[in-house]
Design a protein around this motif. Sequence first.
Motif, short mmCIF file in Angstrom:
data_model
loop_
_atom_site.label_atom_id
_atom_site.label_comp_id
_atom_site.label_asym_id
_atom_site.label_seq_id
_atom_site.Cartn_x
_atom_site.Cartn_y
_atom_site.Cartn_z
N GLN A 183 0.84 -0.98 -0.07
CA GLN A 183 -0.12 0.37 -0.06
C GLN A 183 0.75 1.23 -0.21
O GLN A 183 2.19 1.54 0.41
N ASP A 184 0.77 2.47 -0.79
CA ASP A 184 1.58 3.35 -0.95
C ASP A 184 0.21 4.57 -1.55
O ASP A 184 -0.75 4.24 -1.83
N MET A 185 0.95 5.80 -1.02
CA MET A 185 0.02 6.88 -1.82
C MET A 185 0.96 7.30 -3.56
O MET A 185 2.56 6.88 -3.43
N VAL A 186 0.28 7.60 -4.25
CA VAL A 186 0.86 7.86 -5.75
C VAL A 186 -0.09 8.85 -5.36
O VAL A 186 -1.57 9.36 -5.95
N GLY A 187 0.89 10.16 -5.75
CA GLY A 187 0.14 11.56 -5.96
C GLY A 187 -0.77 11.49 -4.79
O GLY A 187 -0.30 11.80 -3.50
N TRP A 188 -2.03 11.91 -5.06
CA TRP A 188 -2.83 11.88 -3.51
C TRP A 188 -3.82 11.41 -3.85
O TRP A 188 -4.64 11.03 -2.37
N TRP A 189 -3.79 9.45 -4.15
CA TRP A 189 -4.60 8.37 -3.83
C TRP A 189 -3.33 7.83 -3.12
O TRP A 189 -2.55 7.35 -3.65
N ARG A 190 -5.05 7.10 -2.13
CA ARG A 190 -3.79 5.94 -1.51
C ARG A 190 -4.06 4.82 -1.97
O ARG A 190 -4.99 4.45 -2.55
N THR A 191 -3.74 4.03 -2.68
CA THR A 191 -3.05 3.20 -3.57
C THR A 191 -3.01 1.78 -2.66
O THR A 191 -1.94 1.79 -1.99
N GLU A 192 -3.53 0.50 -3.01
CA GLU A 192 -3.64 -0.87 -3.14
C GLU A 192 -2.81 -1.08 -4.45
O GLU A 192 -3.10 -1.26 -5.94
N PHE A 193 -1.97 -1.68 -4.38
CA PHE A 193 -1.05 -2.43 -5.03
C PHE A 193 -1.25 -4.07 -4.90
O PHE A 193 -1.07 -4.92 -4.47
N PHE A 194 -2.01 -5.03 -6.19
CA PHE A 194 -1.64 -6.29 -6.29
C PHE A 194 -1.45 -7.02 -7.28
O PHE A 194 -1.57 -6.80 -9.02
N VAL A 195 -0.88 -8.42 -7.41
CA VAL A 195 -0.22 -9.14 -8.29
C VAL A 195 -1.15 -10.92 -7.87
O VAL A 195 -0.76 -11.27 -7.02
N ASP A 196 -1.46 -10.65 -8.84
CA ASP A 196 -2.69 -12.30 -9.29
C ASP A 196 -1.74 -13.49 -10.83
O ASP A 196 -2.50 -12.95 -11.60
#
Length: 358
Positions: A183-196
């Motif tokens: 989980q990280d901040m991308v600009g102003w967005w709170r972002t969750e990263f998923f690998v499937d």
Amino acid sequence: MTVLHARPYAPKRGPPDGHLAGESSAVAVNITRFHNVFLYQSHSPVPELLRDLGMLGRLDARAEKQLGALTTAAWLTTIPGGSLILLCCYASWASAVSSDVPFSWQGAQPLKNGFLLGLLLLAVGGLFFLWRAMLKPRDLDNRRYGLARVLLQRLQVDLAPDAPVRLKLDLRQPDVREKRVRQDMVGWWRTEFFVDPWLTLEARLADGTFLRIRMVEKHQKRERYKTSASGKTKKKSKRKGFARLEVSLRVKPERHPRLGTLKGQTTNATRLPPRVQLERVRVAADRLSLRVRLAGDWVARAQKAPEDPETPAFWKEALEKDDASRTATMMLLSLYQVVRYARRRGKQRAAWARRQSV
């Protein structure tokens, strides 16, 4: 042997808890276990795998029908229930305003009964929505088992009779917690990263070449809160993602001498559909592989566009989506072109060496 798992990639033991109506005992599987984890693995001939994938399709169709019925039932109870509550509240308010006598539920039994009936309908509708949310994971992504089916049908002609194929499918939702990597901040967005990494297909072809096809999808879930000029706070969210498809071949190095020197030829021989990006080419003495990038809205098998002369050509191109099965087929043919070249060159050098020794 076919397995639909309750544990990740663990063989099934004991009799199944249930099976689809009309299915023979040869394909009866533990549906209860499968609906707990949505993982599939089998090492079987192609006809058995195709039969299992057909059963997964029927399970998915049944789940879609159940979800549709639950959605209809939920709205048919929630909307009348809410309307009835509002109507009773308005009637009681209007009665209190127009009368000097204080309003009492004891003197308005019909309104009281209507209000209670509305609450009951709302509660039933909420239960239907909750039931639907619990069954939502059973609505599988049609593209996943559809792509596996198309690939198996195309590979069947290149396999020895009754040759086993190892197939692994992860049919869980792409944003489950186990697939979140950070989980990280991308600009102003709170972002969750998923690998499937949801697809692995392995087989030994009739000529002895070992084939592996893998597909990994990467997703991002972004959200942020924005305050408007009027002071209202709104939540905005969006999703984005892409897919990586990798096809690799492993061969006998003694039959393909100097294969590791053919990376340039492999790159030049690679043919891909439009818009598909070639990301990586790897060539070694005993193996070679290609990895490409597909858009997140890829399809298992593209449907032919209607031959309408009135439709502008650029519209047809814009509506097309990345065809994963066609891409995998073209990647395999491109790799085989290099393998045949290395094999033919090896035979020519061996023949030349024999002539020199005479």
